[in-house]
Design an enzyme around this catalytic site. Sequence first.
Site, PDB file in Angstrom:
ATOM      1  CB  SER A  69      19.613  18.485  33.740  1.00  0.00           C
ATOM      2  OG  SER A  69      20.010  17.486  34.319  1.00  0.00           O
ATOM      3  CD  GLU A 101      22.985  13.399  25.690  1.00  0.00           C
ATOM      4  OE1 GLU A 101      22.866  13.093  26.994  1.00  0.00           O
ATOM      5  OE2 GLU A 101      22.780  12.816  24.792  1.00  0.00           O
ATOM      6  CB  ILE A 138      17.287  18.974  29.550  1.00  0.00           C
ATOM      7  CG1 ILE A 138      16.950  19.233  31.078  1.00  0.00           C
ATOM      8  CG2 ILE A 138      17.771  17.540  29.065  1.00  0.00           C
ATOM      9  CD1 ILE A 138      15.855  18.221  31.685  1.00  0.00           C
TER      10      ILE A 138
END
Length: 852
Positions: A618, A531, A599
């Site tokens: 995001s 991530e 994301i």
Amino acid sequence: MGQAIEPASGVRRRTVLAAAGALALGAAGLTRAEEAAAATASSRVVYNLNPDWRFVKQDVANAQAPSFDDSAWTAVSVPHTFNDVDSFDNYITSSGESAVAMQPVWYRKRFTLPAAHAGQKVLLEFEGVRQAATVYVNGTQVGLYEYGVTPFGFDITGQVLFGAENVIAVKADNTKWRPEQSTGTAFQWDTRDFNPTYGGLTRNVRLYVLPRTYFTLPLYTNLRTVGTYVYPSVVNVSGATATVNVEAQVRNEQTSARTVTVSANVVQADGQVRATITGSPVTLAAGQTQIVKLSQRISQLRFWEPGRPYLYTVEVVLSEGGTVLDAYPIVTGFRKTEFKGGTSGGGVHLNDKHVFLTGYAVRATNEWAAIGGAVPEWMTHLDGEMIRDSNANLIRWMHVAATPANIRMTDRYGIVSVQPAGDKESDATGRQWEQRVELMRDVIVYFRNSPSILFWEAGNNWITAEHMRQMTDLRKTWDPNGGRAMGCRAISDDAAYGGTAAVDAAEYVGTMLNRHYSAYARDRKPIIECEYTRDEAPRRVWDDYSPPDFGYVTGPDVTYHLTSEDFAGPHAAATRYEFWGQRIQGPGERRYSGAAALIWADSNQHGRQYNWECARLSGRVDAVRIPKESLHTFRVMQSPTPDLHIIGHWTYPAGTAKTVYVMGSSHVRRVRLLVNGAQVGDDTSPTQDFLYSFAGVGWQPGTITAVGYDAAGQEIVRTSKATTGAATALRLTPRTAPGGLRADGSDIAFFDVEAVDAQGRRMPTHQARVDFALTGPAAFLGGFNPGRPGSVHKPYLDTEAGVNRVFIRASRTPGVITLRATAAGLTAATASVTSVPFAVTGGLTTQPPASS
């Protein structure tokens, strides 16, 4: 000003999406096997139990009793949640998103099994619940499920009535930190900040009527069965040949021994049988359960991979004396995988080709604003279309396992999945670790036929070497031949993150923001960045020069303050290049095999308590899946072909002069910028390989064009955006599932509302209130404004960048549904959809939920 540049012959042209983007439609060219009932007739019947439940949002005494009067309860259909009205709605209280309803609730459903089914086996399957479910049939408790993540089932043969009415009652409980009933131990992953608390029956429910000798279901907890395992071996990619192996678990619950034969039909996406694999007769004693194995070399196979996600249906057939007893279809795909460490020739290899994995880290709920976690499967497939069309090939699901619907989506659209089980960013001990092992076992058993899953994730943070070995052994026990790897985020040779022994025990290694990177791991295992790019920006805020958000400023306690232009341009290029530039076969020394950006969609998570926005922003798309500029720039950066995107719009106040950013794919080495055909800039030095910048461009009404050239100076792509006029009208565009809106009580349709100019072009800086009025057999759910608390489930909302999206839910009554939208100073708009009948007899239907 320079001369106008004319397009070269044969240049690839792109149709530019409107300013805020449009939902990608269709899956042209996508091949897949049908997800349907078995083609071979047998006594197996699969009923869809989604329609026609009764629901009450409270704990009620004796609600499991068949005679209980539930007539005052709300009529609902599954998937259903009671959190769609209070999620995406934080900072109303000091508790933020933690204020969503978390409590016991009840569901009840009546159904009548045909008398002709008498004497057969009856199993009940739920695709999931958050967090626990106590299930009763005709007043008798048939089981308890508490893991809150995986599908689960119960044997209800001894409780159901044939030819008479039955009642299923479910007490669902999403109370925060609800402990395990038998031990009092809380489940580590039962936390709403990383695992949004969408309570209720948010996934499909099925009823299986089976012969007494039958193929089991892949539902380990409660049923203790593992279903059928299908996998290829000795794969010859160039020769289009592989050995297809089937391991089918068969159970004989008759009172005497049975001699049966298992066979398997390998069915192509066009419905043609590619091969039939026949096994030898097997004798099962009364009460015996046995795994029956068969295999066959098959030629002319097509393999599953991103871009070509070919799916087969492997239909297993159980026969006795020439009579078919049971038949069961499994949708799967065949592929060859290799996972290698090292700085040369390492990485992830799929079908004998090195592949760099690029995509997104996604919360497993993958929820939508105004709908919550109860998302119809056809809408989940819209995610798949958009993710595929953004040239991504990876999703790293976060913290808990993705739902069956989400994994069916990644299978179908060719998106590699990293599938976890459950944790909360730390190792565990004692009973909490045992719970994690049990959950991972259940996840592996259920999902091991899904070709998109290449990685099992043992933890979202480091675990000890002993625990890593235990998880790898679990993979070797339950998925020894599936071509998958077990690993963990944050393992490295640093003793604080597991040490060299933990790296050695893992089959791949994850990092986050480069925090856990180690050369020791790089030289031995594939490394995936799990991530990156955690910053945020709202879709409605274009830049510092666009109304109505000139000089956008966030709240005082918020570190994320990017505009859409910042987020999609300089920030996106810099954060992606950190891993793209360090990829295997790239110029760097870190040698990443893949990277997932945080994301996919703006999300209800992290217990937000900021005096700012009502969701994490995001995403590449917003919380109702309208593309943000970030989606277009990631599409370009991930593109396998020449591509360009001009970030932003071209409708500014007079006198505006600003930096214009253009994102170019890796094929582009030079970009020239034109305004109304005259050159205003020429950039041959992209930042981080992708971003071209043109300072001090003066706005003029008309058209702005970017032209891209390759290293040889040949034009290979161009794109343009035009100035729009003032908004004069609203436009409504409805969208339903491909087969239409079904009057099943849970299906959704949505309407895009746009403010358009006199030529029908979306006005990109329009932001104003729109009011809605709905007539017909449906419920209006509204839409979402992230900067405004309380915006969901309201009959009004603001456009953002000229567009927004509202949702309706079908009732059980079919008919014409009409939505009218009005706004001050604009011509009103009206659009209609017609919901189609959905037949249910005696509470049962064999028609499956809409999936595409």
